[in-house]
Design an enzyme around this catalytic site. Structure first.
Site, PDB file in Angstrom:
ATOM      1  N   TYR A  26     -29.332 -68.017   8.413  1.00  0.00           N
ATOM      2  CA  TYR A  26     -30.573 -68.606   8.915  1.00  0.00           C
ATOM      3  C   TYR A  26     -30.377 -69.815   9.827  1.00  0.00           C
ATOM      4  O   TYR A  26     -31.346 -70.310  10.398  1.00  0.00           O
ATOM      5  CB  TYR A  26     -31.477 -68.989   7.738  1.00  0.00           C
ATOM      6  N   ASN A  77     -43.828 -66.083  10.409  1.00  0.00           N
ATOM      7  CA  ASN A  77     -42.582 -65.629   9.806  1.00  0.00           C
ATOM      8  C   ASN A  77     -42.926 -65.374   8.342  1.00  0.00           C
ATOM      9  O   ASN A  77     -42.937 -66.301   7.530  1.00  0.00           O
ATOM     10  CB  ASN A  77     -41.475 -66.672   9.936  1.00  0.00           C
ATOM     11  N   ASP A  90     -53.490 -56.903   5.729  1.00  0.00           N
ATOM     12  CA  ASP A  90     -54.940 -56.712   5.730  1.00  0.00           C
ATOM     13  C   ASP A  90     -55.674 -57.970   6.184  1.00  0.00           C
ATOM     14  O   ASP A  90     -56.690 -57.884   6.881  1.00  0.00           O
ATOM     15  CB  ASP A  90     -55.426 -56.279   4.352  1.00  0.00           C
ATOM     16  N   HIS A 103     -38.667 -63.537  12.924  1.00  0.00           N
ATOM     17  CA  HIS A 103     -37.612 -63.605  11.902  1.00  0.00           C
ATOM     18  C   HIS A 103     -36.404 -64.310  12.506  1.00  0.00           C
ATOM     19  O   HIS A 103     -36.007 -64.009  13.634  1.00  0.00           O
ATOM     20  CB  HIS A 103     -37.215 -62.210  11.420  1.00  0.00           C
ATOM     21  N   LEU A 104     -35.842 -65.232  11.767  1.00  0.00           N
ATOM     22  CA  LEU A 104     -34.661 -65.955  12.234  1.00  0.00           C
ATOM     23  C   LEU A 104     -33.459 -65.032  12.378  1.00  0.00           C
ATOM     24  O   LEU A 104     -32.713 -65.111  13.348  1.00  0.00           O
ATOM     25  CB  LEU A 104     -34.330 -67.089  11.259  1.00  0.00           C
ATOM     26  N   SER A 105     -33.265 -64.166  11.392  1.00  0.00           N
ATOM     27  CA  SER A 105     -32.123 -63.252  11.407  1.00  0.00           C
ATOM     28  C   SER A 105     -32.562 -61.898  11.960  1.00  0.00           C
ATOM     29  O   SER A 105     -33.757 -61.598  12.040  1.00  0.00           O
ATOM     30  CB  SER A 105     -31.560 -63.078   9.994  1.00  0.00           C
ATOM     31  N   ARG A 114     -34.711 -54.604   4.023  1.00  0.00           N
ATOM     32  CA  ARG A 114     -35.297 -55.541   4.989  1.00  0.00           C
ATOM     33  C   ARG A 114     -35.716 -54.857   6.300  1.00  0.00           C
ATOM     34  O   ARG A 114     -36.296 -55.489   7.176  1.00  0.00           O
ATOM     35  CB  ARG A 114     -34.310 -56.661   5.315  1.00  0.00           C
TER      36      ARG A 114
END
Length: 152
Positions: A26, A77, A90, A103-105, A114
Site C-alpha cells: 500500500y 476507495n 445500492d 485502489h492503491l494496489s 480481490r
C-alpha cells in the site's frame, strides 16, 4: 467565492492504517498525507473537497445518502468492502452521483477473492495499482468529467 464543484472522498476499512499496514503493498504514505495532497490539488482546481474514512459499512452508506443534492462527484476507495458490499453499491446507485473507484494496489494482481468488485461496473471509472497518485488522477478525471457535463 463558491467552489466550482463539490467532491466527496470516501475511504473504507483499514485505510486509517496506511503508512503502517503492509507498506510493500500500500505504500508509505499515510491517509492524512493522501488527503492533504488532494486538498492542495482541490484548491488549485477550485473544488470543495470533503473526506470521510470509516471501518463501518453503515457509516459509508449513510455518508453516501447524505451526499445526495450536496455533492457533484464521489471518489471512493471501498477497500475490503469492494468485494462484499451490495449495500454500498445500492447506496451509490440510489443517489445517482457519479463516482470513481480507487485502489492503491493492483487488485487484479493479488489474491483471486480481490478480483471481483461490486462497484466497478457502475463506476465512471476505476483506478488501481497506481498507489497514492491514483487519488490525484481520480480527482483530476472527476473535475474534467464535471466540466464536460456542465458545458453540455
Amino acid at each position: 467565492m463558491t467552489a466550482k464543484f463539490r467532491i466527496l472522498v470516501l475511504n473504507g476499512p483499514n485505510l486509517n492504517l496506511l503508512g503502517k499496514r503492509e507498506p510493500g503493498i500500500y505504500g508509505a504514505a499515510t491517509l492524512d498525507d493522501i488527503v492533504g495532497r488532494l486538498q492542495q490539488l482541490a484548491a488549485e482546481l477550485d473544488v470543495e473537497l470533503t473526506h470521510k474514512q470509516s471501518n463501518a459499512e453503515y457509516e459509508l452508506v449513510d455518508t453516501i445518502h447524505q451526499a445526495m443534492g450536496t455533492v457533484d462527484f464521489i471518489l471512493i476507495n471501498p477497500a475490503a468492502f469492494t468485494h462484499t458490499s451490495v449495500a454500498i453499491r445500492d447506496a451509490l446507485l440510489g443517489v445517482a452521483i457519479p463516482f470513481i473507484e480507487i485502489h492503491l494496489s493492483n487488485v487484479h494482481a493479488r489474491e483471486p477473492f480481490r478480483h471481483h468488485s461490486f462497484l466497478s461496473d457502475v463506476a465512471k471509472g476505476v483506478i488501481c495499482g497506481l498507489g497514492a497518485d491514483g487519488y490525484e488522477f481520480a480527482l483530476t478525471a472527476a473535475v474534467r468529467h464535471l466540466e464536460r457535463s456542465s458545458n453540455n
